[in-house]
Design an enzyme around this catalytic site. Structure first.
Site, PDB file in Angstrom:
ATOM      1  N   LYS A 161     -10.293  -2.882   4.448  1.00 65.74           N
ATOM      2  CA  LYS A 161     -10.231  -4.280   4.002  1.00 65.74           C
ATOM      3  C   LYS A 161      -8.936  -4.547   3.243  1.00 65.74           C
ATOM      4  O   LYS A 161      -8.249  -5.525   3.512  1.00 65.74           O
ATOM      5  CB  LYS A 161     -11.429  -4.577   3.080  1.00 65.74           C
ATOM      6  CG  LYS A 161     -11.310  -5.891   2.343  1.00 65.74           C
ATOM      7  CD  LYS A 161     -12.517  -6.189   1.500  1.00 65.74           C
ATOM      8  CE  LYS A 161     -12.432  -5.703   0.068  1.00 65.74           C
ATOM      9  NZ  LYS A 161     -11.505  -6.449  -0.795  1.00 65.74           N
ATOM     10  N   ASN A 162      -8.611  -3.664   2.297  1.00 64.60           N
ATOM     11  CA  ASN A 162      -7.468  -3.939   1.429  1.00 64.60           C
ATOM     12  C   ASN A 162      -6.120  -3.706   2.111  1.00 64.60           C
ATOM     13  O   ASN A 162      -5.072  -4.003   1.525  1.00 64.60           O
ATOM     14  CB  ASN A 162      -7.569  -3.119   0.137  1.00 64.60           C
ATOM     15  CG  ASN A 162      -8.665  -3.670  -0.765  1.00 64.60           C
ATOM     16  OD1 ASN A 162      -9.238  -4.729  -0.496  1.00 64.60           O
ATOM     17  ND2 ASN A 162      -8.962  -2.946  -1.841  1.00 64.60           N
TER      18      ASN A 162
ATOM     19  N   CYS B  35     -13.086 -13.949 -12.379  1.00 65.04           N
ATOM     20  CA  CYS B  35     -14.037 -13.510 -11.360  1.00 65.04           C
ATOM     21  C   CYS B  35     -14.986 -12.526 -12.002  1.00 65.04           C
ATOM     22  O   CYS B  35     -14.846 -12.203 -13.181  1.00 65.04           O
ATOM     23  CB  CYS B  35     -13.332 -12.903 -10.166  1.00 65.04           C
ATOM     24  SG  CYS B  35     -12.561 -11.360 -10.549  1.00 65.04           S
TER      25      CYS B  35
ATOM     26  N   ARG C 233      -8.395 -11.780 -14.224  1.00 68.16           N
ATOM     27  CA  ARG C 233      -7.398 -11.049 -13.433  1.00 68.16           C
ATOM     28  C   ARG C 233      -6.155 -11.915 -13.332  1.00 68.16           C
ATOM     29  O   ARG C 233      -5.991 -12.687 -12.408  1.00 68.16           O
ATOM     30  CB  ARG C 233      -7.954 -10.727 -12.045  1.00 68.16           C
ATOM     31  CG  ARG C 233      -9.062  -9.712 -12.096  1.00 68.16           C
ATOM     32  CD  ARG C 233      -9.779  -9.593 -10.778  1.00 68.16           C
ATOM     33  NE  ARG C 233      -9.079  -8.786  -9.802  1.00 68.16           N
ATOM     34  CZ  ARG C 233      -9.631  -8.437  -8.628  1.00 68.16           C
ATOM     35  NH1 ARG C 233     -10.841  -8.828  -8.315  1.00 68.16           N
ATOM     36  NH2 ARG C 233      -8.962  -7.696  -7.772  1.00 68.16           N
ATOM     37  N   PRO C 234      -5.250 -11.770 -14.305  1.00 68.95           N
ATOM     38  CA  PRO C 234      -4.063 -12.618 -14.319  1.00 68.95           C
ATOM     39  C   PRO C 234      -3.150 -12.326 -13.126  1.00 68.95           C
ATOM     40  O   PRO C 234      -3.271 -11.284 -12.482  1.00 68.95           O
ATOM     41  CB  PRO C 234      -3.376 -12.246 -15.631  1.00 68.95           C
ATOM     42  CG  PRO C 234      -3.924 -10.929 -16.024  1.00 68.95           C
ATOM     43  CD  PRO C 234      -5.272 -10.800 -15.399  1.00 68.95           C
TER      44      PRO C 234
ATOM     45  N   LEU D 226       2.310 -10.999 -13.140  1.00 74.36           N
ATOM     46  CA  LEU D 226       3.304 -10.091 -12.543  1.00 74.36           C
ATOM     47  C   LEU D 226       3.807 -10.628 -11.197  1.00 74.36           C
ATOM     48  O   LEU D 226       4.983 -10.488 -10.865  1.00 74.36           O
ATOM     49  CB  LEU D 226       2.720  -8.685 -12.371  1.00 74.36           C
ATOM     50  CG  LEU D 226       2.276  -8.000 -13.671  1.00 74.36           C
ATOM     51  CD1 LEU D 226       1.531  -6.703 -13.378  1.00 74.36           C
ATOM     52  CD2 LEU D 226       3.489  -7.716 -14.562  1.00 74.36           C
TER      53      LEU D 226
ATOM     54  N   ASP E 200     -12.291   1.111  -7.414  1.00 73.31           N
ATOM     55  CA  ASP E 200     -13.231   0.629  -6.399  1.00 73.31           C
ATOM     56  C   ASP E 200     -14.296   1.672  -6.046  1.00 73.31           C
ATOM     57  O   ASP E 200     -15.196   1.383  -5.249  1.00 73.31           O
ATOM     58  CB  ASP E 200     -12.468   0.214  -5.125  1.00 73.31           C
ATOM     59  CG  ASP E 200     -11.742  -1.114  -5.301  1.00 73.31           C
ATOM     60  OD1 ASP E 200     -11.979  -1.788  -6.322  1.00 73.31           O
ATOM     61  OD2 ASP E 200     -10.940  -1.472  -4.418  1.00 73.31           O
TER      62      ASP E 200
ATOM     63  N   ARG F 236     -18.687  -9.047   1.946  1.00 70.60           N
ATOM     64  CA  ARG F 236     -17.250  -9.275   1.801  1.00 70.60           C
ATOM     65  C   ARG F 236     -16.463  -8.028   2.188  1.00 70.60           C
ATOM     66  O   ARG F 236     -15.341  -8.136   2.680  1.00 70.60           O
ATOM     67  CB  ARG F 236     -16.909  -9.603   0.338  1.00 70.60           C
ATOM     68  CG  ARG F 236     -17.389 -10.945  -0.113  1.00 70.60           C
ATOM     69  CD  ARG F 236     -16.909 -11.220  -1.497  1.00 70.60           C
ATOM     70  NE  ARG F 236     -15.451 -11.051  -1.544  1.00 70.60           N
ATOM     71  CZ  ARG F 236     -14.728 -11.166  -2.637  1.00 70.60           C
ATOM     72  NH1 ARG F 236     -15.296 -11.449  -3.779  1.00 70.60           N
ATOM     73  NH2 ARG F 236     -13.422 -11.007  -2.592  1.00 70.60           N
TER      74      ARG F 236
HETATM   75  C1  UD1 Z   1      -6.450  -4.661  -5.515  1.00 72.90           C
HETATM   76  C2  UD1 Z   1      -7.640  -4.481  -4.594  1.00 72.90           C
HETATM   77  C3  UD1 Z   1      -8.895  -4.214  -5.401  1.00 72.90           C
HETATM   78  C4  UD1 Z   1      -8.677  -3.038  -6.344  1.00 72.90           C
HETATM   79  C5  UD1 Z   1      -7.412  -3.230  -7.174  1.00 72.90           C
HETATM   80  C6  UD1 Z   1      -7.067  -2.021  -8.012  1.00 72.90           C
HETATM   81  C7  UD1 Z   1      -7.064  -5.846  -2.688  1.00 72.90           C
HETATM   82  C8  UD1 Z   1      -7.340  -7.061  -1.884  1.00 72.90           C
HETATM   83  N1  UD1 Z   1      -7.801  -5.675  -3.800  1.00 72.90           N
HETATM   84  O1  UD1 Z   1      -6.709  -5.815  -6.314  1.00 72.90           O
HETATM   85  O2  UD1 Z   1      -9.957  -3.918  -4.497  1.00 72.90           O
HETATM   86  O3  UD1 Z   1      -9.776  -2.916  -7.213  1.00 72.90           O
HETATM   87  O4  UD1 Z   1      -6.295  -3.501  -6.312  1.00 72.90           O
HETATM   88  O5  UD1 Z   1      -6.922  -0.890  -7.241  1.00 72.90           O
HETATM   89  O6  UD1 Z   1      -6.242  -5.035  -2.317  1.00 72.90           O
HETATM   90  N2  UD1 Z   1      -2.846  -7.490 -13.431  1.00 72.90           N
HETATM   91  C9  UD1 Z   1      -2.163  -8.234 -14.364  1.00 72.90           C
HETATM   92  N3  UD1 Z   1      -1.237  -9.145 -13.933  1.00 72.90           N
HETATM   93  C10 UD1 Z   1      -0.977  -9.330 -12.605  1.00 72.90           C
HETATM   94  C11 UD1 Z   1      -1.674  -8.563 -11.662  1.00 72.90           C
HETATM   95  C12 UD1 Z   1      -2.616  -7.644 -12.107  1.00 72.90           C
HETATM   96  O7  UD1 Z   1      -2.386  -8.080 -15.564  1.00 72.90           O
HETATM   97  O8  UD1 Z   1      -0.129 -10.170 -12.280  1.00 72.90           O
HETATM   98  C13 UD1 Z   1      -3.883  -6.513 -13.874  1.00 72.90           C
HETATM   99  C14 UD1 Z   1      -5.283  -6.877 -13.376  1.00 72.90           C
HETATM  100  O9  UD1 Z   1      -5.894  -7.828 -14.224  1.00 72.90           O
HETATM  101  C15 UD1 Z   1      -5.972  -5.551 -13.413  1.00 72.90           C
HETATM  102  C16 UD1 Z   1      -4.846  -4.575 -13.016  1.00 72.90           C
HETATM  103  O10 UD1 Z   1      -3.624  -5.257 -13.268  1.00 72.90           O
HETATM  104  O11 UD1 Z   1      -6.438  -5.236 -14.689  1.00 72.90           O
HETATM  105  C17 UD1 Z   1      -4.904  -4.123 -11.563  1.00 72.90           C
HETATM  106  O12 UD1 Z   1      -4.815  -5.242 -10.721  1.00 72.90           O
HETATM  107  P1  UD1 Z   1      -4.157  -5.197  -9.263  1.00 72.90           P
HETATM  108  O13 UD1 Z   1      -3.635  -3.820  -8.995  1.00 72.90           O
HETATM  109  O14 UD1 Z   1      -3.220  -6.324  -9.163  1.00 72.90           O
HETATM  110  O15 UD1 Z   1      -5.414  -5.468  -8.347  1.00 72.90           O
HETATM  111  P2  UD1 Z   1      -5.528  -6.481  -7.158  1.00 72.90           P
HETATM  112  O16 UD1 Z   1      -4.284  -6.463  -6.341  1.00 72.90           O
HETATM  113  O17 UD1 Z   1      -6.043  -7.791  -7.655  1.00 72.90           O
END
Ligand code: UD1
Length: 420
Positions: free
Chosen positions: A25-26, A120, A125-126, A129, A308, A400
């Site tokens: 999926k990811n 969510c 989840r900001p 970045l 996950d 999902r």
């Molecule tokens: C992706 C995966 C999700 C997995 C996660 C971590 C997909 C579609 N989803 O989610 O299944 O659980 O990686 O392996 O691939 N963060 C910030 N600012 C940002 C972005 C992220 O603070 O701009 C924080 C998030 O709140 C969280 C952490 O960084 O605490 C990890 O998030 P991120 O690696 O971005 O996860 P996703 O890409 O949302």
């Protein structure tokens, strides 16, 4: 009504046999978003049948991209009519990963309007970045009425240092960089196999990316990307979930058509717990031949233990007598499954981002509610091991991200069905 659907699991059966793993999926979601960048049509193979994939296909549709599901499970995508640049709130709200179209839209159409994803179930989840990174390319970014509005006269390659190796930010920025002018370096990049898969796909379309899989990704911008045929990697989280299904039922299951090296953090911990793991080239056989032991786990970005898999691993520790500690460092509030496991007789205390688990001899079936995707898998796993019937509601979350989970489990001997 989908909302009334539940899964009924009758626990106590030892699982045995073989399960085939679907596409990741990811990996599928960012790769679908990346088709925006192509000038010609693309065929994708091994795309899993999932609600999140359908949501991403709807997002592509709203942008003017033609999408066709072929009978053999392939997806044919024709982006030649791409002309809209908005990902609407209805879609982004049902799947945060919709924001992955932002980098590609900005790069291809020089404009993007994407609804701000709200909070969510697994906490805030900001996307700071993603946005800070896009600004480094020279994009102008505004927040208007719940939408991110991004514009550029042409992205310029740049140096980006990510403070945290965010998976989504790395993907969005990598996509933005492919058609930007000049070289981009993303330092502190995420190293997940899904990042590598996206980079391989982009390179097959003609992008010039190197260093994917390390924390420094280098992208030399190109003028255009062309069509291709691409098969996505197997889903390591789905694979890990079935390995735990074997362990939690003291069974003997071979999980096939997967990549064992993507699962090392999980299989290493399972071995420590006493699960017998044998690895082939594209399969893992998991058996329980001795009494399991509690082990501590801390979630981390790849190659660390994946967040996950945290909920599923907790289900296993909940029925492994002795004390274990699970530390969640990626999503600090990702413990909603704890209260539900406790309703089944588990003894787990939450303390900030720690969960203290006092493993019990057995769980008992109960009515429980899944609040997110991996929590739903965790509760089904707990149900497989519990005495009696477990009713899991909130099944929309399961659909999902797991393809035909109850069918795959039934094939290896589980008593499980979907009921109204
Ligand atoms: C992706 C995966 C999700 C997995 C996660 C971590 C997909 C579609 N989803 O989610 O299944 O659980 O990686 O392996 O691939 N963060 C910030 N600012 C940002 C972005 C992220 O603070 O701009 C924080 C998030 O709140 C969280 C952490 O960084 O605490 C990890 O998030 P991120 O690696 O971005 O996860 P996703 O890409 O949302």
């Amino acid at each position: 009504m989908e909302g009334n659907l539940r899964i009924l699991v009758t626990g106590g059966r030892r699982l045995e046999g073989q399960v085939k793993i679907s596409g990741a999926k990811n990996a599928a979601l960012p790769i679908l978003a990346a088709t925006i960048l192509s000038n010609d049509s693309i065929t994708l193979r091994n795309i899993p049948v999932l609600r999140d994939v359908d949501t991403m296909l709807s997002v592509l549709n709203t942008l003017g991209i033609k999408v066709k599901k072929e009978r053999n499970g392939e997806i044919y995508i024709d982006p030649s009519n791409l002309k809209y640049f908005e990902a609407p709130y209805e879609l982004v709200k049902s799947m945060r990963a919709s924001i992955l179209v932002m980098g590609a839209l900005l790069s291809k159409l020089k404009k993007a309007r994407v609804a701000l994803p709200g909070g969510c179930a697994i906490g805030p989840r900001p996307i700071d970045l993603h946005l800070e990174g896009l600004k480094r390319f020279g994009a102008k970014i505004d927040l208007e009425k719940g939408y991110i509005e991004a514009e550029t006269h042409g992205l310029k390659g740049c140096y980006i240092h990510l403070e945290y190796p965010s998976v989504g930010a790395t993907e969005n920025l990598m996509m933005a960089a492919t058609l930007a002018e000049g070289e981009t370096i993303i330092d502190g990049a995420a190293k997940e196999p899904e990042i590598v898969d996206l980079a391989c796909f982009l390179n097959k379309m003609g992008a010039r990316i190197s260093g994917h899989g390390t924390d420094r990704i280098r992208i030399e911008g190109v003028k255009e990307l062309r069509g291709t045929i691409y098969k996505i990697i197997p889903d390591r989280i789905e694979a890990g979930t079935y390995v735990i299904a074997a362990a939690i039922t003291k069974g003997d299951v071979t999980v096939s058509e997967m990549n064992p090296s993507h699962l090392w953090a999980v299989t290493t911990k399972l071995r420590e717990a006493g699960v017998w793991i044998e690895e082939g080239e594209s399969e893992v056989r998991a058996r329980v031949l001795e009494k399991l032991r509690p082990v501590d786990v801390k979630t981390l970005p790849y190659p660390g233990f994946p967040t996950d898999m945290q909920a599923q691993f907790m289900a296993l520790m909940a029925i492994t007598p002795g004390r274990s500690i699970i530390t969640e460092t990626v999503f600090k509030n990702r413990f909603m499954h704890v209260d539900e496991l406790n309703r089944m007789g588990a003894v787990i205390k939450k303390d900030g981002n720690f969960a203290l688990i006092d493993g019990v001899e057995s769980l008992s079936g109960a009515e429980v509610c899944a609040t997110d995707l991996r929590a739903s898998a965790c509760l089904i796993l707990a149900g497989l091991a519990a005495k009696g019937d477990t009713f899991v509601s909130g099944i929309c979350h399961l659909d999902r991200g797991y393809e035909r989970m109850e069918k795959k489990l039934a094939q290896i001997g589980a008593k499980i069905e979907r009921i109204e």
